[in-house]
Design a protein around this motif. Structure first.
Motif, mmCIF file in Angstrom:
data_model
loop_
_atom_site.group_PDB
_atom_site.id
_atom_site.type_symbol
_atom_site.label_atom_id
_atom_site.label_comp_id
_atom_site.label_asym_id
_atom_site.label_seq_id
_atom_site.Cartn_x
_atom_site.Cartn_y
_atom_site.Cartn_z
ATOM 1 N N VAL A 22 0.837 -1.200 0.000
ATOM 2 C CA VAL A 22 0.000 0.000 0.000
ATOM 3 C C VAL A 22 0.873 1.251 0.000
ATOM 4 C CG1 VAL A 22 -1.665 1.326 1.361
ATOM 5 C CG2 VAL A 22 -1.988 -1.129 1.048
ATOM 6 N N ILE A 23 1.901 1.266 0.851
ATOM 7 C CA ILE A 23 2.797 2.419 0.893
ATOM 8 C C ILE A 23 3.542 2.558 -0.431
ATOM 9 C CG2 ILE A 23 4.899 3.313 1.982
ATOM 10 C CD1 ILE A 23 3.806 2.267 4.637
ATOM 11 N N GLY A 24 3.954 1.440 -1.006
ATOM 12 C CA GLY A 24 4.630 1.473 -2.307
ATOM 13 C C GLY A 24 3.753 2.052 -3.399
ATOM 14 N N ALA A 25 2.487 1.686 -3.387
ATOM 15 C CA ALA A 25 1.564 2.236 -4.388
ATOM 16 C C ALA A 25 1.394 3.740 -4.199
ATOM 17 C CB ALA A 25 0.210 1.532 -4.291
ATOM 18 N N ALA A 26 1.306 4.169 -2.950
ATOM 19 C CA ALA A 26 1.183 5.603 -2.689
ATOM 20 C C ALA A 26 2.440 6.345 -3.127
ATOM 21 C CB ALA A 26 0.915 5.843 -1.201
ATOM 22 N N PHE A 27 3.612 5.795 -2.827
ATOM 23 C CA PHE A 27 4.852 6.425 -3.261
ATOM 24 C C PHE A 27 4.972 6.423 -4.772
ATOM 25 C CE2 PHE A 27 6.861 6.107 1.019
ATOM 26 C CZ PHE A 27 7.231 7.434 1.096
ATOM 27 N N THR A 28 4.468 5.387 -5.415
ATOM 28 C CA THR A 28 4.510 5.349 -6.878
ATOM 29 C C THR A 28 3.738 6.519 -7.460
ATOM 30 O OG1 THR A 28 4.723 2.945 -6.880
ATOM 31 C CG2 THR A 28 3.923 3.960 -8.906
ATOM 32 N N ALA A 29 2.561 6.783 -6.917
ATOM 33 C CA ALA A 29 1.764 7.906 -7.408
ATOM 34 C C ALA A 29 2.472 9.230 -7.164
ATOM 35 C CB ALA A 29 0.389 7.907 -6.730
ATOM 36 N N ILE A 30 3.081 9.375 -5.992
ATOM 37 C CA ILE A 30 3.786 10.618 -5.667
ATOM 38 C C ILE A 30 4.993 10.808 -6.579
ATOM 39 C CG2 ILE A 30 5.188 11.762 -3.899
ATOM 40 C CD1 ILE A 30 3.268 10.492 -1.818
ATOM 41 N N VAL A 31 5.781 9.768 -6.738
ATOM 42 C CA VAL A 31 6.996 9.895 -7.543
ATOM 43 C C VAL A 31 6.664 10.061 -9.022
ATOM 44 C CG1 VAL A 31 9.112 8.711 -8.252
ATOM 45 C CG2 VAL A 31 8.428 8.708 -5.870
ATOM 46 N N THR A 32 5.639 9.386 -9.504
ATOM 47 C CA THR A 32 5.229 9.573 -10.894
ATOM 48 C C THR A 32 4.793 11.010 -11.124
ATOM 49 O OG1 THR A 32 4.567 7.262 -11.076
ATOM 50 C CG2 THR A 32 3.644 8.774 -12.689
ATOM 51 N N SER A 33 4.031 11.551 -10.193
ATOM 52 C CA SER A 33 3.628 12.952 -10.303
ATOM 53 C C SER A 33 4.839 13.872 -10.247
ATOM 54 C CB SER A 33 2.650 13.301 -9.176
ATOM 55 O OG SER A 33 2.331 14.661 -9.208
ATOM 56 N N PHE A 34 5.777 13.577 -9.355
ATOM 57 C CA PHE A 34 7.002 14.367 -9.246
ATOM 58 C C PHE A 34 7.791 14.333 -10.553
ATOM 59 C CE2 PHE A 34 11.565 14.560 -8.186
ATOM 60 C CZ PHE A 34 11.617 15.805 -7.595
ATOM 61 N N SER A 35 7.945 13.139 -11.129
ATOM 62 C CA SER A 35 8.722 13.044 -12.369
ATOM 63 C C SER A 35 7.983 13.686 -13.537
ATOM 64 C CB SER A 35 9.071 11.589 -12.684
ATOM 65 O OG SER A 35 7.909 10.857 -12.966
ATOM 66 N N ASP A 36 6.659 13.527 -13.598
ATOM 67 C CA ASP A 36 5.896 14.108 -14.707
ATOM 68 C C ASP A 36 5.808 15.633 -14.620
ATOM 69 O OD1 ASP A 36 5.470 11.614 -15.761
ATOM 70 O OD2 ASP A 36 3.406 11.427 -15.004
ATOM 71 N N ASN A 37 5.686 16.150 -13.403
ATOM 72 C CA ASN A 37 5.424 17.572 -13.245
ATOM 73 C C ASN A 37 6.644 18.422 -12.876
ATOM 74 O OD1 ASN A 37 2.603 17.285 -13.746
ATOM 75 N ND2 ASN A 37 2.426 16.387 -11.719
ATOM 76 N N ILE A 38 7.721 17.791 -12.435
ATOM 77 C CA ILE A 38 8.907 18.559 -12.070
ATOM 78 C C ILE A 38 10.125 18.133 -12.892
ATOM 79 C CG2 ILE A 38 10.530 19.077 -10.202
ATOM 80 C CD1 ILE A 38 8.126 18.971 -8.290
#
Length: 136
Positions: A22-38
Motif C-alpha cells: 500500500v505504501i509502495g503504491a502511494a509512493f509510486t503515485a507521488i513519484v510519478t507525479s514528481f517526475s511528470d510535473n517537475i
C-alpha cells in the motif's frame, strides 16, 4: 482449512507485506507525479524530454507493431526515482533509528554463528568427555 488460512494471514510478515504494498503504491503515485510535473519539465527546458521517437516499427505503418523504447526509459527513470525515495525517506532513517535503539538498549553485535565443523567438533568433544566419565 480456514483456520490455517487465518493463521497465515495473521502472521506479522503478511501484514507487513500488505502495508508495504500500500505504501509502495502511494509512493509510486507521488513519484510519478514528481517526475511528470517537475523532472520532465526541467529536462524539457534543457533540450527535450520527448522519448516518443525512440522506437521502431516492426511492420512499417502498423502502429500495433511499434516497439516503444521511450516508454521503457521513462519506466526505468520512474523506478529509480521510487527506489531512491523509498531508500532515503524510509529505509535509511529506519536503519539509523534501529541502530540508535540498539545502542540505547546496550545490544551489541552478535558474534558470528559457529560453523558446521566447529559444532561437529564440539559434539565430538562432548561425546568423548561423556564416554570418558562413564568409564571412570
Amino acid at each position: 482449512m480456514l483456520k490455517g488460512f487465518k493463521d497465515f494471514i495473521m502472521r506479522g510478515n503478511v501484514i507487513d507485506l500488505a502495508v508495504g504494498v500500500v505504501i509502495g503504491a502511494a509512493f509510486t503515485a507521488i513519484v510519478t507525479s514528481f517526475s511528470d510535473n517537475i523532472i520532465n519539465p526541467l529536462i524539457a527546458s534543457l533540450g527535450g524530454a520527448d522519448f516518443s521517437g525512440l522506437g521502431v516499427h516492426i511492420i512499417s505503418g502498423n502502429d500495433a507493431t511499434f516497439v516503444d523504447f521511450g516508454a521503457l526509459i521513462t519506466a526505468v527513470i520512474n523506478f529509480l526515482l521510487i527506489a531512491a525515495v523509498v531508500y532515503f525517506i524510509i529505509v535509511a532513517p529506519m536503519n539509523k533509528l534501529d541502530e540508535a535503539q540498539k545502542r540505547r538498549k546496550g545490544v551489541t553485535e552478535d558474534a558470528p554463528a559457529p560453523t558446521e565443523q566447529e559444532l561437529l567438533a564440539e559434539i565430538r568433544d562432548l561425546l568423548a568427555n561423556q564416554k570418558g566419565t562413564r568409564q571412570l
